[in-house]
Design an enzyme around this catalytic site. Structure first.
Site, PDB file in Angstrom:
ATOM      1  N   GLU A  98      55.861  45.534   8.590  1.00 30.54           N
ATOM      2  CA  GLU A  98      55.811  45.429  10.045  1.00 30.54           C
ATOM      3  C   GLU A  98      54.619  46.130  10.679  1.00 30.54           C
ATOM      4  O   GLU A  98      54.156  45.713  11.736  1.00 30.54           O
ATOM      5  CB  GLU A  98      57.112  45.992  10.645  1.00 30.54           C
ATOM      6  CG  GLU A  98      58.365  45.234  10.261  1.00 30.54           C
ATOM      7  CD  GLU A  98      58.353  43.815  10.794  1.00 30.54           C
ATOM      8  OE1 GLU A  98      57.992  43.622  11.966  1.00 30.54           O
ATOM      9  OE2 GLU A  98      58.667  42.894  10.013  1.00 30.54           O
ATOM     10  N   SER A 373     107.409  30.687  15.251  1.00 29.42           N
ATOM     11  CA  SER A 373     108.680  31.427  15.266  1.00 29.42           C
ATOM     12  C   SER A 373     108.585  32.764  15.981  1.00 29.42           C
ATOM     13  O   SER A 373     109.614  33.398  16.242  1.00 29.42           O
ATOM     14  CB  SER A 373     109.184  31.631  13.834  1.00 29.42           C
ATOM     15  OG  SER A 373     109.570  30.398  13.262  1.00 29.42           O
TER      16      SER A 373
END
Length: 469
Positions: A98, A373
């Site tokens: 970088e 349920s």
């Protein structure tokens, strides 16, 4: 006639230098304005960037029921890794890739900018970036991702000021903990957990190279989405490390031959990521504070999470057989788990999917599904309030019911019918036919009202499709 012609030509010649001087003067004014804004910007010089950067580390903390830290809520939830815990190979990989002149420049790299512009002109399109690590830090913490000349000027001005107030190791620490590296991982510590399932201190050199390579494009170079591109990018990082003196040539060849060994699926940055996400959303709803305030106010947030149960719940979701990604690149099937202490109502664990990502919903509370349920306790509560008793008997038998003009035959999960059974047994064994008969006798609207009173807020009360029958 010749004299007149001569005068016209002379007048034309004298106008050229004046215009040229005006253009040069204008460009000089613009240039000096840029220089002033970059190096002597009073708005930047008045700003205490040390305090601003430290504020970016100011964060609230979420704790489990035993006082153990779950997560620290920076602007983006991340795990902070002090620079002393980051392996040199990872630091070197980022610098080589970088900003290889990181230790030489003072925030902006004039040579790097010139080199990038020259390459871009030769290629006829943008090929290289000229941003230093310090500039990238500024962009990550203070500025938007919008690309224009004015944002670039502010970025340079901030970068120079940061270099005046911080040492190089301090800048690296902020940078390595603020960069996004894909799959919800902010910072190198989180990336190490997501891709390799281990803390950053234990990264190998080839693994460090892969993580550093993600900075350019975390989605494109993800080993999960594009393994071939990830391998090529990792090997390029290794090559750059060699070019800038961080690796010997034989080491480059050795590490470049290694296959990419990541987790089979993206890992979770920390135990309780989905739980923390729920806590933040619930606090926003109850307090009406913004998320940025809740994250950065330095709050201590104590929860009911049981770390052991949360760990097992996350594991239960993660070991589900995977059929592969759908067209949104999300692994299917997904699932959700919420574990509640029935005696107190406290949430002990909450998982909203296989792997936490801010790009995906938290399925435990943000996606509504048919309750199945789980709705039955509300039915039986309504029955008890209406005078039924747990020992009262009803007949479990085949039913045929007309619903919206169509016949419906509800069945039990085991396709068996038990005859006369108590309501207690029907609830314990989740017998569908008894629950359906109760709703018929009690009325759907009465069950609806009881469920609402007990805190079920997602029911639909009106419209063509509603929960009141």
């Amino acid at each position: 006639m010749p004299k007149k012609t001569k005068k016209k030509i002379r007048g034309h010649k004298t106008s050229q230098p004046i215009f040229l001087r005006l253009v040069i003067g204008f460009l000089l004014v613009i240039g000096f304005g840029f220089i002033f804004m970059i190096f002597f910007n009073p708005l930047v010089w008045r700003l205490d960037l040390r305090a601003e950067l430290n504020r970016s580390r100011m964060a609230s903390t979420i704790y489990d029921r035993d006082g153990g830290e779950i997560a620290t809520l920076y602007s983006k939830t991340r795990l902070w890794a002090p620079i002393g815990q980051v392996p040199p190979s990872l630091v070197n990989a980022f610098i080589a890739t970088e900003d290889y002149r990181f230790y030489q420049h003072k925030g902006i790299d004039v040579r790097g900018i010139g080199r990038a512009l020259f390459r871009d002109i030769l290629e006829g399109h943008k090929l290289q970036g000229g941003s230093t690590i310090t500039q990238q830090l500024v962009k990550n913490l203070f500025l938007s991702q919008e690309k224009n000349i004015f944002r670039k000027i502010w970025e340079m001005a901030y970068a120079i000021r940061i270099e005046q107030q911080y040492t190089k190791p301090q800048i690296l620490e902020f940078y390595l903990n603020s960069i996004y590296l894909g799959h919800g991982a902010w910072g190198v510590q989180a990336a190490s957990e997501v891709y390799f399932g281990k803390p950053v201190q234990r990264l190998k050199i080839s693994e460090s190279a892969l993580i550093a390579g993600l900075a350019k494009g975390p989605e494109y170079y993800s080993p999960y989405r594009n393994p071939k591109a990830a391998l090529q990018r990792r090997n390029l990082v290794l090559k750059l490390m060699g070019q800038h003196g961080y690796l010997a040539s034989d080491a480059i060849q050795q590490y470049s031959r290694e296959p990419v060994h990541t987790l089979k699926e993206p890992g979770t940055t920390y135990v309780g990521a989905y739980f923390s996400d729920y806590v933040i959303n619930e606090l926003k709803r109850q307090t009406h504070y913004s998320e940025s305030y809740l994250r950065g106010a330095g709050l201590k947030i104590y929860t009911t999470m049981n770390r052991t149960i949360q760990t097992q719940a996350e594991r239960a979701i993660n070991i589900l057989p995977a059929e592969g990604p759908d067209h949104w690149e999300v692994i299917q099937p997904q699932g959700a788990i919420v574990v509640i202490d029935p005696t107190t109502g406290q949430i002990l664990a909450l998982v909203g999917g296989r792997h936490f990502s801010t790009a995906e919903p938290n399925r435990a509370f943000q996606i509504f599904r048919q309750p199945g349920s789980a709705i039955k306790p509300f039915v039986y509560t309504t029955a008890l309030e209406s005078g039924y008793t747990p020992e009262q008997q009803m007949i479990d038998h085949p039913l045929t019911i007309t619903v919206n003009g169509e016949l419906w035959r509800p069945q039990n999960y085991d396709n068996k019918y038990r005859g006369a059974i108590t309501l207690r047994t029907a609830l314990e064994q989740s017998v569908n036919t008894i629950a359906v008969q109760l709703v018929q006798r009690l009325g759907p609207s009465n069950v609806f009202q009881v469920a609402q009173r007990m805190g079920l807020t997602s029911l639909v009360s009106s419209g063509d499709l509603n929960d009141q029958g």
